[in-house]
Enzyme design. Structure first.
Site, PDB file in Angstrom:
ATOM      1  N   LEU A 132      29.198   3.517 -47.257  1.00 27.13           N
ATOM      2  CA  LEU A 132      28.647   2.805 -46.104  1.00 27.13           C
ATOM      3  C   LEU A 132      27.193   2.418 -46.332  1.00 27.13           C
ATOM      4  O   LEU A 132      26.736   1.371 -45.877  1.00 27.13           O
ATOM      5  CB  LEU A 132      28.752   3.670 -44.851  1.00 27.13           C
ATOM      6  CG  LEU A 132      30.154   3.868 -44.260  1.00 27.13           C
ATOM      7  CD1 LEU A 132      30.077   4.839 -43.089  1.00 27.13           C
ATOM      8  CD2 LEU A 132      30.750   2.551 -43.813  1.00 27.13           C
ATOM      9  N   GLY A 133      26.451   3.259 -47.008  1.00 31.42           N
ATOM     10  CA  GLY A 133      25.045   2.969 -47.251  1.00 31.42           C
ATOM     11  C   GLY A 133      24.425   4.047 -48.103  1.00 31.42           C
ATOM     12  O   GLY A 133      24.940   5.157 -48.205  1.00 31.42           O
ATOM     13  N   GLY A 145      20.412   5.621 -49.488  1.00 34.84           N
ATOM     14  CA  GLY A 145      18.967   5.569 -49.377  1.00 34.84           C
ATOM     15  C   GLY A 145      18.332   6.335 -50.513  1.00 34.84           C
ATOM     16  O   GLY A 145      18.937   6.564 -51.556  1.00 34.84           O
ATOM     17  N   GLY A 146      17.082   6.754 -50.297  1.00 37.04           N
ATOM     18  CA  GLY A 146      16.366   7.425 -51.363  1.00 37.04           C
ATOM     19  C   GLY A 146      16.899   8.802 -51.678  1.00 37.04           C
ATOM     20  O   GLY A 146      16.791   9.263 -52.815  1.00 37.04           O
ATOM     21  N   THR A 168      25.834   7.731 -47.505  1.00 33.27           N
ATOM     22  CA  THR A 168      26.792   7.854 -46.408  1.00 33.27           C
ATOM     23  C   THR A 168      28.098   7.177 -46.811  1.00 33.27           C
ATOM     24  O   THR A 168      28.099   6.031 -47.256  1.00 33.27           O
ATOM     25  CB  THR A 168      26.242   7.212 -45.123  1.00 33.27           C
ATOM     26  OG1 THR A 168      24.983   7.815 -44.793  1.00 33.27           O
ATOM     27  CG2 THR A 168      27.206   7.418 -43.963  1.00 33.27           C
ATOM     28  N   ASP A 181      13.265   6.186 -35.573  1.00 30.82           N
ATOM     29  CA  ASP A 181      13.579   5.089 -36.490  1.00 30.82           C
ATOM     30  C   ASP A 181      14.496   4.070 -35.822  1.00 30.82           C
ATOM     31  O   ASP A 181      15.557   3.719 -36.344  1.00 30.82           O
ATOM     32  CB  ASP A 181      14.221   5.632 -37.766  1.00 30.82           C
ATOM     33  CG  ASP A 181      14.116   4.656 -38.940  1.00 30.82           C
ATOM     34  OD1 ASP A 181      13.276   3.729 -38.864  1.00 30.82           O
ATOM     35  OD2 ASP A 181      14.855   4.809 -39.918  1.00 30.82           O
TER      36      ASP A 181
END
Length: 471
Positions: free
Chosen positions: A22-23, A25-26, A30, A145
């Protein structure tokens, strides 16, 4: 960028089958997955200890799991599970939650969809209702956020907020890769650059998100006037909505809306749009200049039973029951005495007079009975009840508990306070009583109690005033 932690088809914890990414990041990835036990779609956020450069990342991840487990709102993904697995050279942490079907507001804009002012307002109202829920919890939950990527529009049009803890965005899209503040450049309120965040920070993120929906440009790219986004030069919206947006994205926290609730009421036209902090600020300024706060502050009574906690962000007084003290037995004696009088001298004669006399005597019986019940309630409350006074940067709350169950609560926003102090009340027979209260205009919230001595009330009053003066 973090390396792949799972392949499509992998089974995690003998229960979850990985379906897609799904995604990423650093520090976390996910995945979309299938819960084989419940036959449902879920989202799994995975964090690798080996790839985490700081323990702060683990702390934020665990905080996200704890926060989600405590929340219950249709616009927030439901918490399902949290666990970790140990490998030979790594420990992986997993947060499993409801998979929100739909597209992020960022995707919608990237697809070229143009929204009308009414549609943007409707999105704002949905998000504000959600922020009211989060910010009015005790203690408040600040997302930190709010941005288009974290707002998902379901097929029904409902907006959901995801990514509590913002672990995957601590380093990505921030202006300082080595810091551990949370937020995304362009949507992050100025105070967050110093590591400070409050409920007002979420309102800034919401305002910046709405600007993105209206302009299809990142807020960081929009024209500015005196360090503030120039709303009117880059949008074609009504003056009322423009004024609302301008206040939402004020660089200084104190100039923004004092709460999500007030921002919502103004946007919906339920509150005057000229609302400001003037009343509360003027009140505190007057107290400071007159020296009233210093005069009001008292030393904590040496023999007080009250549990007191104070930090720069929060003030709490926990007042326990009186227990088996003389005042408790006074209420019990009054309750029994009044009931004995009712049973001995009133009820036996209720049916021996004419109709009018029966009505009059019945009315007396009801009033005496209510007095007996009131005294009985005070007896029980003094014996096992307790009382809580709380104040944080946004709100104050006064709560009453019996058998561990909250039986009453009053609350309000600090920004609406027009006075905190003492009021002398004179009864019809000339007797005077003292009340301690917080005023919001004509609304009065008493915080005195039979559980608190006058010396303790004076001390509490002084602490409340001093706490407000330091916000």
């Amino acid at each position: 960028m973090i390396e792949e932690l799972h392949q499509i088809g992998d089974i995690v914890s003998d229960r979850y089958t990985i379906v897609s990414v799904l995604g990423r990041g650093g520090m976390a990835i996910t995945y979309a997955a299938t819960d084989r036990l419940r036959d449902r779609a879920v989202a799994i956020k995975v964090l690798s200890l080996r790839q985490a450069s700081q323990w702060k990342v683990i702390e934020l991840f665990e905080r996200e799991a704890k926060v989600l487990a405590s929340l219950n709102h249709p616009q927030i993904p439901k918490y399902i599970d949290y666990f970790y697995t140990d490998l030979e050279s790594d420990r992986r942490f997993y947060l499993v939650q409801e998979l929100i079907e739909g597209k992020s507001l960022n995707e919608i804009v990237q697809n070229g969809t143009r929204m009308t002012e009414g549609e943007v307002k409707e999105i704002a109202i949905q998000i504000l209702n959600l922020l009211c829920y989060l910010h009015e919890l005790s203690p408040p939950v600040v997302h930190r956020d709010i941005k288009p990527h974290n707002l998902i529009q379901r097929p029904t049009g409902a907006i959901a907020l995801v990514d509590f803890g913002a672990v995957q965005d601590i380093y990505r899209n921030t202006i300082a890769g080595g810091s551990t503040f949370v937020g995304t450049y362009g949507y992050m309120a100025p105070e967050q650059f110093q590591g400070q965040a409050s409920c007002a920070s979420d309102l800034y993120g919401l305002g910046a998100t709405l600007m993105f929906l209206l302009t299809h440009r990142s807020p960081s790219e929009l024209p500015q006037n005196r360090m503030k986004i120039d709303v009117r030069s880059c949008t074609e919206i009504s003056p009322e909505f423009a004024k609302w947006l301008e206040q939402a994205i004020e660089p200084t926290t104190e100039d923004r809306f004092p709460s999500a609730r007030i921002a919502l009421e103004i946007l919906e036209g339920k509150r005057n749009s000229t609302y400001s902090l003037a009343n509360a600020n003027n009140y505190i300024a007057t107290l400071k200049s007159s020296g009233e706060i210093a005069k009001a502050r008292k030393l904590k009574p040496l023999d007080t039973r009250i549990q007191f906690e104070r930090t720069s962000d929060r003030l709490t007084f926990k007042i326990p029951s009186l227990g088996y003290r003389p005042l408790t037995w006074v209420f019990g004696a009054f309750a029994l005495g009044i009931y004995w009088g009712l049973d001995k001298f009133i009820l036996p004669y209720l049916h021996t007079f004419g109709l009018l006399s029966q009505i009059a005597l019945g009315f007396v019986a009801v009033m005496v009975g209510l007095m007996s019940l009131m005294c009985a309630f005070l007896f029980v409350y003094a014996l096992i009840g307790n009382f809580l006074i709380e104040m944080d940067r946004q709100t104050f709350r006064i709560s009453w508990y019996l058998f561990g169950i909250r039986i009453g609560r009053e609350r309000g926003y600090n920004s609406e306070i027009t006075r905190i102090g003492i009021e002398e009340i004179e009864s019809g027979n000339g007797q005077k009583s003292t009340q301690y209260a917080i005023w919001r205009g004509a609304s009065k919230h008493r915080f005195d109690s039979i559980l608190i001595e006058k010396e303790e009330m004076d001390w509490i009053l002084g602490e409340l005033l001093d706490f407000l003066s330091h916000l």
